[in-house]
Design a protein around this motif. Sequence first.
Motif, PDB file in Angstrom:
ATOM      1  N   ASP A 151       0.823  -1.204   0.000  1.00  0.00           N
ATOM      2  CA  ASP A 151       0.000   0.000   0.000  1.00  0.00           C
ATOM      3  C   ASP A 151       0.858   1.255   0.000  1.00  0.00           C
ATOM      4  O   ASP A 151       0.547   2.238   0.661  1.00  0.00           O
ATOM      5  CB  ASP A 151      -0.933  -0.025   1.223  1.00  0.00           C
ATOM      6  CG  ASP A 151      -2.011   1.058   1.163  1.00  0.00           C
ATOM      7  OD1 ASP A 151      -2.449   1.379   0.047  1.00  0.00           O
ATOM      8  OD2 ASP A 151      -2.382   1.576   2.230  1.00  0.00           O
ATOM      9  N   GLU A 190       0.948  -7.725   2.762  1.00  0.00           N
ATOM     10  CA  GLU A 190      -0.063  -7.041   3.567  1.00  0.00           C
ATOM     11  C   GLU A 190      -0.019  -7.512   5.017  1.00  0.00           C
ATOM     12  O   GLU A 190      -0.154  -6.705   5.947  1.00  0.00           O
ATOM     13  CB  GLU A 190      -1.451  -7.283   2.977  1.00  0.00           C
ATOM     14  CG  GLU A 190      -2.573  -6.557   3.686  1.00  0.00           C
ATOM     15  CD  GLU A 190      -2.609  -5.064   3.385  1.00  0.00           C
ATOM     16  OE1 GLU A 190      -3.198  -4.325   4.200  1.00  0.00           O
ATOM     17  OE2 GLU A 190      -2.047  -4.633   2.367  1.00  0.00           O
ATOM     18  N   GLU A 216      -6.025   9.171   0.441  1.00  0.00           N
ATOM     19  CA  GLU A 216      -4.997   8.227   0.864  1.00  0.00           C
ATOM     20  C   GLU A 216      -4.668   8.387   2.352  1.00  0.00           C
ATOM     21  O   GLU A 216      -4.396   7.390   3.042  1.00  0.00           O
ATOM     22  CB  GLU A 216      -3.736   8.379   0.018  1.00  0.00           C
ATOM     23  CG  GLU A 216      -3.069   9.725   0.103  1.00  0.00           C
ATOM     24  CD  GLU A 216      -1.967   9.902  -0.918  1.00  0.00           C
ATOM     25  OE1 GLU A 216      -1.199  10.868  -0.772  1.00  0.00           O
ATOM     26  OE2 GLU A 216      -1.868   9.095  -1.863  1.00  0.00           O
ATOM     27  N   LYS A 223      -6.891   2.064   7.840  1.00  0.00           N
ATOM     28  CA  LYS A 223      -6.105   0.826   7.883  1.00  0.00           C
ATOM     29  C   LYS A 223      -5.554   0.588   9.282  1.00  0.00           C
ATOM     30  O   LYS A 223      -5.506  -0.558   9.751  1.00  0.00           O
ATOM     31  CB  LYS A 223      -4.965   0.887   6.863  1.00  0.00           C
ATOM     32  CG  LYS A 223      -4.169  -0.404   6.776  1.00  0.00           C
ATOM     33  CD  LYS A 223      -3.172  -0.378   5.640  1.00  0.00           C
ATOM     34  CE  LYS A 223      -2.448  -1.706   5.513  1.00  0.00           C
ATOM     35  NZ  LYS A 223      -1.521  -1.725   4.361  1.00  0.00           N
TER      36      LYS A 223
END
Length: 303
Positions: A151, A190, A216, A223
């Motif tokens: 990411d 991830e 973002e 996240k």
Amino acid sequence: MADITVIILTYNEEKHIERCIRSLKPFAKRVVLVDSLSTDRTVEIADSLGAEVLQNRWPGNHAIQFQWGLDNAHLTTEWVMKLDADEYVLPELAEEISQKLPALDNDIGGIYMKRRVFFMGKWIKYGGYYPTWLLRIWRNGKGRMEQRWMDEHIKLVEGRTIRFEHDFVDDNLHGLTAWTQKHNHYATREAVDILNILYGFRKYDSVRPNLFGTQEERKRWLKMKYASMPLFLRPALYFTMRYFLKAGFLDGRPGLVWHTLQGGWYRFLVDAKIYEIYHKAGRDKEKILDLLAKEYDINLKEG
């Protein structure tokens, strides 16, 4: 012709690279491939279309490879753009870049653009997947790639940002088997990234998490919250949100496959890999670090 260099990472992308480069022809002064020693016709096709090719053995990390490209492309253009080999610029965006880029104020350091994802020939419009705004154009020397395992984004170090109106497209042509193989690899990265959030193995010079910031920055904040949720519950909630609450079902049967795999199976696989790591190493930070280094060849120890 805009004063811009486009950098593309490649490895065996003969199926995509011509489409990608041709979409850049109307506006890009330079197109530079950073190739990880492809064994197919990627380099031959790029050469025939006038692109420059730098080759560097794959270092095991997208962010490291892209930053290597930035550092070794001898960039002299005013602007730099990042594009993946399976992406291409729509004609409307190419015209917008050509017309607007030369006239931008000096205090503008970066430009966000919208990405359209196509899957099985279908534009995935729902499930919160469009528009996805990504900073893909920045002034030379004003942006660096985050050094994350997953990411990663371009981090702007100076200047304000604006948005362009038109889109670029992500449309991978390799098929479902290649997609699942790639996402199995992504799931490992991830899992490492989530473990790094939880344990703080290594500090990143990264985009600042901010619920009220850019898309973002907001996603980075979300996240971090996602990482704190219980294993296996979070992928179920995430899929439910995307497919039902954000109307992913409106993307039809290709959307059913996409949201189930990308929003459900992939996220579940990430948690399964974290669970396996916990099963082998417990939740001790040093034991997890040792396991990542031994079994995954991933060294996150500082120094």
